[in-house]
Scaffold this active site. Structure first.
Site, mmCIF file in Angstrom:
data_model
loop_
_atom_site.group_PDB
_atom_site.id
_atom_site.type_symbol
_atom_site.label_atom_id
_atom_site.label_comp_id
_atom_site.label_asym_id
_atom_site.label_seq_id
_atom_site.Cartn_x
_atom_site.Cartn_y
_atom_site.Cartn_z
ATOM 1 N N ASP A 174 -10.638 4.099 9.956
ATOM 2 C CA ASP A 174 -9.861 2.925 10.503
ATOM 3 C C ASP A 174 -10.228 2.672 12.679
ATOM 4 O OD1 ASP A 174 -8.278 1.403 8.446
ATOM 5 O OD2 ASP A 174 -7.457 3.572 8.671
ATOM 6 N N GLU B 268 -3.185 -3.044 -2.972
ATOM 7 C CA GLU B 268 -4.431 -2.337 -1.750
ATOM 8 C C GLU B 268 -4.424 -0.932 -2.577
ATOM 9 O OE1 GLU B 268 -3.631 -1.862 2.039
ATOM 10 O OE2 GLU B 268 -5.507 -1.043 2.922
ATOM 11 N N HIS C 216 -11.575 1.569 2.607
ATOM 12 C CA HIS C 216 -10.544 2.462 0.863
ATOM 13 C C HIS C 216 -12.551 2.782 0.090
ATOM 14 C CE1 HIS C 216 -7.034 1.022 2.503
ATOM 15 N NE2 HIS C 216 -7.107 2.050 3.437
ATOM 16 N N ASP D 210 -11.990 6.992 6.374
ATOM 17 C CA ASP D 210 -11.355 6.223 6.043
ATOM 18 C C ASP D 210 -10.724 5.741 7.666
ATOM 19 O OD1 ASP D 210 -9.714 3.534 5.980
ATOM 20 O OD2 ASP D 210 -8.075 4.792 5.229
ATOM 21 N N TRP E 298 0.810 -1.003 0.090
ATOM 22 C CA TRP E 298 0.302 -0.019 -0.299
ATOM 23 C C TRP E 298 0.803 1.245 0.132
ATOM 24 C CZ3 TRP E 298 -0.526 4.174 3.107
ATOM 25 C CH2 TRP E 298 -1.008 4.524 2.988
ATOM 26 N N LYS F 116 -7.036 2.289 -2.957
ATOM 27 C CA LYS F 116 -7.829 3.405 -1.905
ATOM 28 C C LYS F 116 -8.342 4.392 -2.384
ATOM 29 C CE LYS F 116 -6.917 5.839 2.534
ATOM 30 N NZ LYS F 116 -5.579 5.248 3.475
ATOM 31 N N ASP G 160 -9.351 -3.137 1.005
ATOM 32 C CA ASP G 160 -9.503 -2.525 2.460
ATOM 33 C C ASP G 160 -11.356 -2.440 2.467
ATOM 34 O OD1 ASP G 160 -9.638 -0.672 4.864
ATOM 35 O OD2 ASP G 160 -7.964 -1.134 5.136
ATOM 36 N N HIS H 57 -8.605 -6.297 3.956
ATOM 37 C CA HIS H 57 -8.500 -5.606 5.582
ATOM 38 C C HIS H 57 -9.304 -4.912 5.584
ATOM 39 C CE1 HIS H 57 -3.810 -4.120 4.998
ATOM 40 N NE2 HIS H 57 -3.922 -5.183 4.810
ATOM 41 N N ASP I 68 -7.065 -4.187 10.024
ATOM 42 C CA ASP I 68 -6.651 -3.398 9.955
ATOM 43 C C ASP I 68 -7.156 -1.817 10.265
ATOM 44 O OD1 ASP I 68 -4.934 -1.307 9.038
ATOM 45 O OD2 ASP I 68 -5.273 -1.191 6.946
HETATM 46 C C1 RNT Z 1 -4.302 2.785 4.753
HETATM 47 C C2 RNT Z 1 -3.794 1.226 4.755
HETATM 48 C C3 RNT Z 1 -2.910 0.396 5.204
HETATM 49 C C4 RNT Z 1 -2.522 0.491 6.050
HETATM 50 C C5 RNT Z 1 -1.416 0.171 7.224
HETATM 51 C C6 RNT Z 1 -0.453 0.321 7.779
HETATM 52 O O1 RNT Z 1 -5.312 3.769 4.251
HETATM 53 O O2 RNT Z 1 -5.097 0.931 4.505
HETATM 54 O O3 RNT Z 1 -3.050 -0.593 5.037
HETATM 55 O O4 RNT Z 1 -3.326 0.808 7.545
HETATM 56 O O5 RNT Z 1 -0.120 -0.511 6.042
HETATM 57 ZN ZN ZN Z 2 -5.619 -1.555 5.041
#
Ligand code: RNT
Ligand code: ZN
Length: 423
Positions: A300, A230, A266, A298, A189, A232, A263, A290, A330
């Site tokens: 998390d 990955e 994302h 985003d 990523w 986004k 993810d 993820h 994640d």
């Molecule tokens: C960032 C991505 C990525 C990170 C990690 C720490 O938006 O989601 O995966 O969160 O690599």
């Molecule tokens: Zn991620």
């Protein structure tokens, strides 16, 4: 403390109820062994890492918020935390490590200099724990990433710095997988994007494609490592355009026989990543997830058992995709006890898989194929109040981990004895 007899009694009743609709709960509990969750080490220290590169780390469009005491300040503390987390989770796991967590001792090793020796103690630790390991290049929080562009940078010095980093990460991943006897997923990523609206999107994406092809020049056996990319939508400071968009990486992955990483933080908030799994897997053999929870952006947040996570898990189970999907977590919440956050999020993810497996999917499919859509919605609604909690408790009992809310006490105890004493 748990009342074992009560849990067994509740399970027996639940077992009968599920059997009445054709679901074998004992078989489900065995099948839970196939759900392997890759634990993201970065929940223990807010994505900080243990490099000795001095200050000046910034950028990257991801951010842990909160300052709850007790974060891991060293590899030893992180391992202690991870071991605690593992002891509170039922089922099988892997460790997901970022490159910034190398065992650098007191050496200042820049990202384009990392070697397998910096990760050997992690491999040994995973072997001791009996778990596999996954890996990630860290292309953010570094002065060379301060422009917001890494592999898509027009500055060749910057670009080649990151090409070298990711190349090394792939070599390290292959060695990890070789030593541990289970393929290591190397997930790439990068934060690359632009704050304001660019005029040459094509230019940046052409550079990224070229860099990735350079990064991937060496082919490693798939038994050792697998590449994943990955996508986004946007990040803080990169609101207008992300170079590695979903379409970009899906195209890259499909044409290069790599994995796409989805993810679920994302995408646009009304998009369902659960819906994307069966689309991607029409054309790809494997993908990486993820699992996270996004609130408005985003963000998390800690995963909770919500509709989004349930759809993810249900789609994997309904499609019989467990062998095709690698599951990583994640999320990183620094505002609550980090170990507690970790355990709650992972348990919730596992619960979603358990619920998915307790679904009478054959019957639901029969209804659907016959156009019996009232019957379908009725049964799906009934399933929501079936006693899956009793099955979950029994599963934890069977796996010899705290049942029900008992893990709250354990986390509190650990906070008192370990986390509160950290500087
Ligand atoms: C960032 C991505 C990525 C990170 C990690 C720490 O938006 O989601 O995966 O969160 O690599
Ligand atoms: Zn991620």
């Amino acid at each position: 403390m748990i009342n074992q007899r009560l849990i067994e009694k509740a399970y027996d009743i639940a077992k009968e109820q599920y059997a009445a609709i054709g679901v074998d709960t004992d078989a489900v509990l065995t099948r839970m062994n196939d759900v392997v969750i890759s634990l993201h080490c970065w929940q223990t220290d807010d994505v900080g890492g243990f490099e000795n590169l001095g200050s000046g780390l910034s950028g990257g469009g991801i951010q842990a918020t909160g300052d709850y005491p007790g974060k891991a300040n060293s590899i030893a503390e992180m391992r202690q935390d991870l071991a605690k987390v593992l002891s509170l989770l039922p089922g099988r796991h892997r460790l997901n490590l970022h490159a910034i967590y190398g065992d650098f001792k007191s050496e200042a090793i820049d990202r384009d200099q990392i070697e397998i020796r910096h990760f050997q103690s992690w491999i040994d630790w995973c072997r001791q724990q009996g778990i596999g390991m996954d890996f990630n290049p860290t292309c953010f929080s570094h002065p060379m990433a301060s422009s917001g562009l890494t592999l898509s940078s027009r500055d060749d010095k910057v670009r080649m710095f990151w090409v070298e980093h990711v190349r090394r990460c792939r070599a390290i991943s292959a060695e990890i997988g070789k030593q541990l006897g289970t393929p290591c997923v190397n997930n790439i990523w990068i934060p690359d994007g632009t704050k304001d609206i660019p005029v040459d999107r094509n230019g940046l994406r052409t550079i990224l494609k070229k860099s990735l092809d350079q990064v991937m020049e060496i082919d490693y056996p798939k038994e050792y490592m697998k590449d994943s990319l990955e996508s986004k939508l946007f990040g803080i400071g990169m609101e207008s355009m992300t170079v590695g968009s979903h379409e970009f990486y899906l195209g890259y992955a499909l044409t290069r026989n790599k994995m796409i990483c989805l993810d679920n933080g994302h995408f646009h908030p009304t998009e369902q990543v659960g819906d994307k799994i069966s689309s991607c897997l029409q054309f790809a053999d494997e993908l990486l997830l993820h699992v996270t929870r996004n609130i408005r952006w985003d963000s998390d947040h800690v995963v909770t058992l919500n509709d989004e996570i349930q759809l993810l898990a249900s789609e994997i189970i309904r499609g019989n995709y467990l062998k095709n999907v690698s599951i990583g977590l994640d999320f990183f919440d620094a505002s609550i006890n980090r170990i507690g956050a970790y355990v709650v999020g992972t348990r919730s993810t596992k619960k979603a898989f358990l619920i998915a497996m307790l679904e009478p999917v054959g019957l639901l499919r029969k209804y659907e194929e016959a156009g019996q859509n009232f019957e379908r919605i009725a049964l799906l609604e009934e399933m929501k109040t079936k006693p899956f909690g009793a099955v979950w408790d029994y599963y934890c009992l069977q796996q010899e981990v705290p049942v029900g809310i008992d893990f709250i006490n354990e986390v509190q105890q650990y906070e008192k004895e370990v986390l509160a004493k950290r500087g």
